[in-house]
Motif scaffolding. Sequence first.
Motif, short mmCIF file in Angstrom:
data_model
loop_
_atom_site.label_atom_id
_atom_site.label_comp_id
_atom_site.label_asym_id
_atom_site.label_seq_id
_atom_site.Cartn_x
_atom_site.Cartn_y
_atom_site.Cartn_z
N GLY A 1 3.94 -2.39 -12.70
CA GLY A 1 3.31 -3.34 -11.79
C GLY A 1 2.20 -4.16 -12.43
N VAL A 2 2.12 -4.13 -13.76
CA VAL A 2 1.04 -4.86 -14.43
C VAL A 2 1.48 -6.30 -14.73
CG1 VAL A 2 0.10 -2.73 -15.40
CG2 VAL A 2 1.70 -4.11 -16.76
N PRO A 3 0.53 -7.20 -14.92
CA PRO A 3 0.88 -8.60 -15.17
C PRO A 3 1.37 -8.81 -16.60
CG PRO A 3 -1.50 -8.34 -15.27
CD PRO A 3 -0.94 -7.00 -14.86
N ALA A 4 2.25 -9.78 -16.77
CA ALA A 4 2.77 -10.08 -18.10
C ALA A 4 3.20 -11.54 -18.13
CB ALA A 4 3.95 -9.18 -18.43
N ILE A 5 2.90 -12.18 -19.23
CA ILE A 5 3.23 -13.60 -19.37
C ILE A 5 4.13 -13.77 -20.59
CG2 ILE A 5 1.37 -14.31 -20.96
CD1 ILE A 5 0.83 -16.66 -18.95
N SER A 6 4.99 -14.78 -20.55
CA SER A 6 5.72 -15.15 -21.75
C SER A 6 5.25 -16.53 -22.16
CB SER A 6 7.23 -15.14 -21.51
OG SER A 6 7.90 -15.52 -22.71
N VAL A 7 4.89 -16.66 -23.43
CA VAL A 7 4.43 -17.95 -23.92
C VAL A 7 5.26 -18.30 -25.16
CG1 VAL A 7 2.57 -16.89 -25.29
CG2 VAL A 7 2.38 -19.29 -24.61
N PRO A 8 5.68 -19.57 -25.27
CA PRO A 8 6.53 -19.93 -26.41
C PRO A 8 5.81 -19.72 -27.74
CG PRO A 8 6.52 -21.67 -24.74
CD PRO A 8 5.46 -20.69 -24.35
N CYS A 9 6.54 -19.22 -28.72
CA CYS A 9 5.91 -19.02 -30.03
C CYS A 9 6.80 -19.52 -31.16
CB CYS A 9 5.50 -17.56 -30.22
SG CYS A 9 6.85 -16.39 -30.21
N GLY A 10 7.59 -20.54 -30.86
CA GLY A 10 8.37 -21.15 -31.93
C GLY A 10 9.86 -21.03 -31.69
N LEU A 11 10.62 -21.50 -32.70
CA LEU A 11 12.08 -21.52 -32.59
C LEU A 11 12.70 -20.58 -33.61
CD1 LEU A 11 12.69 -25.40 -32.35
CD2 LEU A 11 12.55 -23.76 -30.45
N SER A 12 13.82 -20.05 -33.23
CA SER A 12 14.65 -19.31 -34.16
C SER A 12 16.07 -19.82 -33.96
CB SER A 12 14.57 -17.80 -33.85
OG SER A 12 15.58 -17.13 -34.57
N ARG B 1 10.03 -14.07 -17.01
CA ARG B 1 9.60 -14.10 -18.41
C ARG B 1 10.76 -14.39 -19.37
NH1 ARG B 1 7.39 -8.30 -18.04
NH2 ARG B 1 8.69 -8.35 -16.15
N GLN B 2 11.90 -13.73 -19.14
CA GLN B 2 13.01 -13.91 -20.07
C GLN B 2 13.58 -15.33 -20.00
OE1 GLN B 2 16.33 -14.08 -18.99
NE2 GLN B 2 17.62 -13.48 -20.73
N PRO B 3 13.83 -15.89 -18.82
CA PRO B 3 14.29 -17.29 -18.81
C PRO B 3 13.24 -18.24 -19.36
CG PRO B 3 14.09 -16.41 -16.56
CD PRO B 3 13.90 -15.27 -17.49
N ALA B 4 11.96 -17.96 -19.11
CA ALA B 4 10.91 -18.80 -19.70
C ALA B 4 11.00 -18.74 -21.22
CB ALA B 4 9.53 -18.35 -19.22
N ALA B 5 11.17 -17.51 -21.74
CA ALA B 5 11.20 -17.34 -23.20
C ALA B 5 12.36 -18.10 -23.83
CB ALA B 5 11.30 -15.86 -23.54
N VAL C 1 6.38 -21.42 -20.31
CA VAL C 1 5.42 -20.37 -19.97
C VAL C 1 5.88 -19.79 -18.63
CG1 VAL C 1 3.02 -19.87 -19.39
CG2 VAL C 1 3.58 -21.64 -21.10
N GLY C 2 5.98 -18.48 -18.57
CA GLY C 2 6.37 -17.84 -17.31
C GLY C 2 5.54 -16.60 -17.11
N HIS C 3 4.99 -16.47 -15.94
CA HIS C 3 4.09 -15.32 -15.70
C HIS C 3 4.56 -14.49 -14.52
CE1 HIS C 3 0.44 -12.94 -15.65
NE2 HIS C 3 0.22 -13.26 -14.39
N LYS C 4 4.61 -13.18 -14.75
CA LYS C 4 4.84 -12.22 -13.66
C LYS C 4 3.48 -11.66 -13.27
CE LYS C 4 5.35 -7.76 -13.71
NZ LYS C 4 4.66 -7.24 -12.51
N GLY D 1 17.83 -21.26 -12.99
CA GLY D 1 17.80 -22.61 -12.44
C GLY D 1 16.41 -23.20 -12.59
N SER D 2 15.40 -22.39 -12.32
CA SER D 2 14.01 -22.86 -12.46
C SER D 2 13.68 -23.14 -13.91
CB SER D 2 13.04 -21.81 -11.88
OG SER D 2 13.08 -21.82 -10.46
N SER D 3 14.14 -22.25 -14.82
CA SER D 3 13.79 -22.46 -16.23
C SER D 3 14.46 -23.72 -16.76
CB SER D 3 14.15 -21.23 -17.08
OG SER D 3 15.55 -21.06 -17.15
#
Lengths: 110, 499, 498
Positions: free
Chosen positions: C444-455, C178-182, C187-190, C155-157
């Motif tokens: 428990g480490v941080p991870a971000i998803s950032v857009p890198c194009g379309l497929s 991260r997955q819905p952001a992707a 951009v989605g950060h945990k 819903g947020s994405s």
Amino acid sequence: MSSEPTPDTAAHPALDRQDIAHLARLARLAVTDEELDRFAGQLGAVLDAVAQVQRADVADVVPTTHAVPLTNVLRADVATPSLPRDAVLAGAPAAEDDRFRVPRILGEEA
Amino acid sequence: MSEPLVEFDDVLTRYEPVIGLETHVELGTESKMFCGCATTFGAEPNTQTCPVCLGLPGSLPVANAAAVESTIRIGLALGCRIASWSRFARKNYFYPDIPKGFQTSQYDEPLCTAGHLDVEVDGETYRVEIERVHLEEDTGKNLHVGGATGRIHGADHSLVDFNRAGIPLVEIVTRPVPGAGAKAPEVARAYVTELREIIQTLGASDVRMEQGSLRCDVNTSLAPTGSLEWGTRTETKNVNSLRSVERAVRYEMRRQAAVLDAGGRVLQETRHLHEDTGSTSPGRSKEEATDYRYFPEPDLVPLAPDAEWVEKLAAGLPELPAARRTRLQQEWGLSATEMTWLVNAGALGLVERTVAAGASPADARKWWLGELARRSNDAGVELTELAVTPAQVAELTALVAEGTVNDKLARQALDGVLAGEGDPRAVVQARGLAVMGESDELGAAVDAAIAGAPDVVAKVRGGKVQALGALVGAVMRTTRGQADAATVKRMLEERVLGG
Amino acid sequence: MSDLTALSVVELQQALSAGETTSVEVTRAHLDRIAAEDGALGAYLHVDGEAALRRAGEIDAAGTAGTGLAGIPVALKDVFVTEGVPTTSGSRILEGWRPPYDATVARRLKDAGTVLLGKTNMDEFAMGSSTENSAYGPTRNPWDHDRIPGGSSGGSSAAVAGRLAPFALGTDTGGSIRQPAAVTGLVGHKPTYGSVSRYGLIAFSSSLDQAGPMARTVLDAALLHEAIGGHDPRDSTSIDAPVPTVVEAARRGAGGDLAGLRVGVVRELGGDGAREGYDAGVLERVAEAVALLEGAGAEVREVSCPSFGLALPAYYLIAPSEASSNLARFEGMRFGIRVGDDGTRDIDEVMALTREQGFGPEVKRRIILGTYALSAGYYDAYYGQAQKVRTLIDRDFTAAFDDDVDVLVSPTSPTVAWPIGARVDDPLAMYAADLCTLPASLAGVPAISVPCGLSEGLPVGLQVMAPALADDRCYRVAAAVEAALGAPLTDRLAERAA
């Protein structure tokens, strides 16, 4: 459950309908017959997948239960305001005499 | 109850009991175990609740430092090993007074383990091994509506109050105690009595059994005498007084003996004690064995008391009851038996405070075990409930010692104190109870006695000095015991025999 | 002003503080767009336009709009409790419940002066990767309405990608930010576990759950992160450390200079010999993004994390186990719905009926699986074993970060958004969507998803993982990727619509 697990191999007991029914009772889920059939199949496949953890060589490995290295997180013994009772009971499905009303209990005397 | 019972003494001819106790103590903290709600007893229902202790979605626990410290102090007082790594665990089960669907407790990593408590019964010391002391939270309270007597059976529905939910609860579990034989019921009682006193001394709880701040589950089993294996145990719950602890063991021994005598098998079950009859009855047996699915509570981080913290708590422990008894026994020069009487009478603290207020240990003991014990007995109350303070008792002994009153007058002064007329000295003053010294009034009474008994006077003058006693008695009667007998005798000697 | 919903949060801040617009206008623009679009998207479960406009009016009246986040509208995943505002966690069992308190992050956003637009749809109790498990119907992907928006924070994405909110909060247990952001081009950060309060976040798996930002740009995500981060005494697992300087890192990364930064490409996540189940297009976009990092001066090498392959089975034991316990409180006695209390049934029957009718199939499956994994005789083989595997995964991260690299990268999702309905009856296929996001969750480490194009015309995300409390590295690298690619990916969605 049908047999004891053997942690050193990937072997594990399948979850049959009866097992699912037992677990559902333990978890207070009044599952339907149709669900029992469906869950037995689906959870069997899931269990096959998750049982892969048993392949890992974990001799002398300490389990991680917390992802933060914290200990002794404590609060001072100070009383703070409680919720107003109206707010407490407002969300209750049933209330009576300033208490939560619940169906009759068939359990041990407490 | 119609269950067959074996006479108690008879039980011991064939069976050996093994007992075990699980004691729950509500800690006397200001706030609850995992939230800031107050813990006041008797508050209006559901007024001491918040998202945490109601188990509302999203809420999280934070452990109360004072509760953790109290638990460690109890562990230290019981000679336990304090764990350097300890965790809370979730005990999962459904019940309406459990707001989260699990009780936050401790499982395989308790705060304190391997302690002991020595208790004395009839001059014999029994060592009760403590298996563990752990910290958990109390449940809410269910009120059953629509049944006959507010009981669960036959009730139409129940009402739940969560004020008690989340109050810190310490559970103290003993190892099985064999070898107490016929003394098993008394050992059980003595254990709870001593435990209660220790916790009271620590100031960790008010340990009021009638209010439920100390609750006991009593395990009892029997094995044929000489058997190497212990029998199946029952767990008696609902044991809410010291007397009941003893009665629960006694009843279960008698009942289980009857079962075994008849060739039956004791069922491993929960039983409930009925305070009125002193009997137990089985709880509802559960359809399936409970599987609590314990696992480490992920919302709380481990407790890891370091040596410095534990040492600081140990250094701050008050003198414990057993050490205090030994010290006082020595200080007061009492025999072991005398000390036991004092303890059993519940007078130890009273005597100690009376001595602290200036009385001699002998006088203080004499008053509390004599006159005051009699009064409490007559009134059917505990010694501590008498309307007289140790300081007032000390004042009474001082009045006697300084000769202001004699024993008889002192007892009259006590009447006044108990009647709320004030401190002993004030009562003596107000009631005019002071001993009559050499005065005109006393002189007149002496003269009247001499004049009223010429035959006695003649005997005395004739050399029978001991006949003077009759004259002393006469003076004491006319002064209603208020005169000092020695003074009266001296005055009579002067006036009958001359200077 | 042009379309206010097209602006980034940073642009909105500038417009507000320059007096070019008001919080009421910004809020109304988003409410209008919600009214126009959300019927088709299904991003929101609850919107109270009147309350939002009233709140915006207060901020405008106070004259603080544009200061920090004051006056900026925000959407919250419905997993956060909000005082007096309906909160369902996507479940029927909480229908109609209005919490008597605020989650710490909700409170912090309120205190910062943000305007709550509404609560967003989600997989029930955050269990899912597609938002099809919501009791209130699925959410659709703004890029293709026949496809899923990812999950569980779908819903947020969808709301942020579809410009129905400038940014939003999600939660991530195994990849749910991260997955819905992707798959929606966000951009989605945990954040590092313990660095954002969980108080008031309806628990799915306590040892894994983390709240975090979802936005159209890296800098916007960083602004939201800073507003919610930091120690909370109400959460025992909250780390008492300063919030990483993520806004600064995002600004620095946008400069495009990564000289000296050591980047590890995780072999086990789409690398050599581990490409089964990955879309070729996804791997291509990710490889291109890695090349961009190299172009920005980063040293790139391949890193092996052999235990990552066990992350999925470990996660699907740990999360259901904790969930089976966390969801026990939903039994219809103190809040939420109650089913079957007609005077004839006892409490056990009423609890079981309430839970049967209140929970959807995925929640029931996981409760049953978790109950099993914790039960006597099976604990060591399942839950206990999974926690040990968790340690192995943590060791892989430690080894990589100690010796070789500053960050690890991988695809965020092995595939682009799939068609609605394609995986609903196949739990394992659904679980496979979390393949790449699970290791960081377990450690428990941080991870971000950032857009890198379309497929195939659909967004692809690059995942950047960093050591605990080094969230700033994620933002720095993500900002560099974003800068190298030019405009935010969602701009293309807007262009397409126009």
